[in-house]
Design a protein around this motif. Sequence first.
Motif, PDB file in Angstrom:
ATOM      1  N   LYS A  58       0.810  -1.213   0.000  1.00 13.49           N
ATOM      2  CA  LYS A  58       0.000   0.000   0.000  1.00 13.49           C
ATOM      3  C   LYS A  58       0.846   1.267   0.000  1.00 13.49           C
ATOM      4  O   LYS A  58       0.571   2.211  -0.750  1.00 13.49           O
ATOM      5  N   THR A  59       1.866   1.311   0.847  1.00 12.11           N
ATOM      6  CA  THR A  59       2.679   2.522   0.977  1.00 12.11           C
ATOM      7  C   THR A  59       3.342   2.889  -0.343  1.00 12.11           C
ATOM      8  O   THR A  59       3.323   4.061  -0.760  1.00 12.11           O
ATOM      9  N   ASP A  82      -4.411   5.601   3.576  1.00 17.04           N
ATOM     10  CA  ASP A  82      -3.974   4.222   3.789  1.00 17.04           C
ATOM     11  C   ASP A  82      -4.871   3.649   4.873  1.00 17.04           C
ATOM     12  O   ASP A  82      -4.656   3.882   6.051  1.00 17.04           O
ATOM     13  N   ARG A  86      -3.131   8.444   6.686  1.00 19.42           N
ATOM     14  CA  ARG A  86      -3.234   7.024   7.043  1.00 19.42           C
ATOM     15  C   ARG A  86      -4.045   6.846   8.306  1.00 19.42           C
ATOM     16  O   ARG A  86      -4.244   7.789   9.077  1.00 19.42           O
TER      17      ARG A  86
END
Length: 201
Positions: free
Chosen positions: A17-18, A94, A39
Amino acid sequence: MVTGHFISIEGGDGAGKTTQITLLADYIASTGREVVVTREPGGTPLGQQIRQALLHGEDLSARTEALLYSADRAHHAATVIRPALDRGATVITDRFIDSSVAYQGAARALGVDEIRELNNWAVNGLKPELTILLDLDPVIGAARVGTEKDRLESAGDAFHQRVRQTFLSMADAEPERFTVIDASGQIAAIAAEIRAAYERL
């Protein structure tokens, strides 16, 4: 009236994801739009304290865990996400409510409907227009994470299989919001699929 775009990136631990959020944010910024990357938990100073307690603090009951996530999300939505959307920015987060439904509702067996209702109340109905689900076998994800694991990453294979199946079930139920992408592929190919989904907004 909300004028920006709200995108959430979901998936199991180790799904990348990052990396993909960074690539998408760079792409959106290159078009001249303001982009806010955030996030959960941890998108605010208060959220950073909650994140530390949730992932690296003492053992917590499932209900305590769920309430801390929803408290973080309420503050995050009110102080970061909504103000950015109101000024026309594109917000990429996120994780959002779907993570709580999968992790606490299903994998912690607190009830997917109950956790969804709690979190919808916490954010006053705020919902992403687009959710990218980076789907990955949890065994592969665990290997990517390595040996330094937080509380949730250490929850075991069966736990993470339930998380994955719940994410996929939610995507099946809301195909107009979710785009499911195989996260075992090449980074550039995944990024291209995400950009295509963004362009459809």
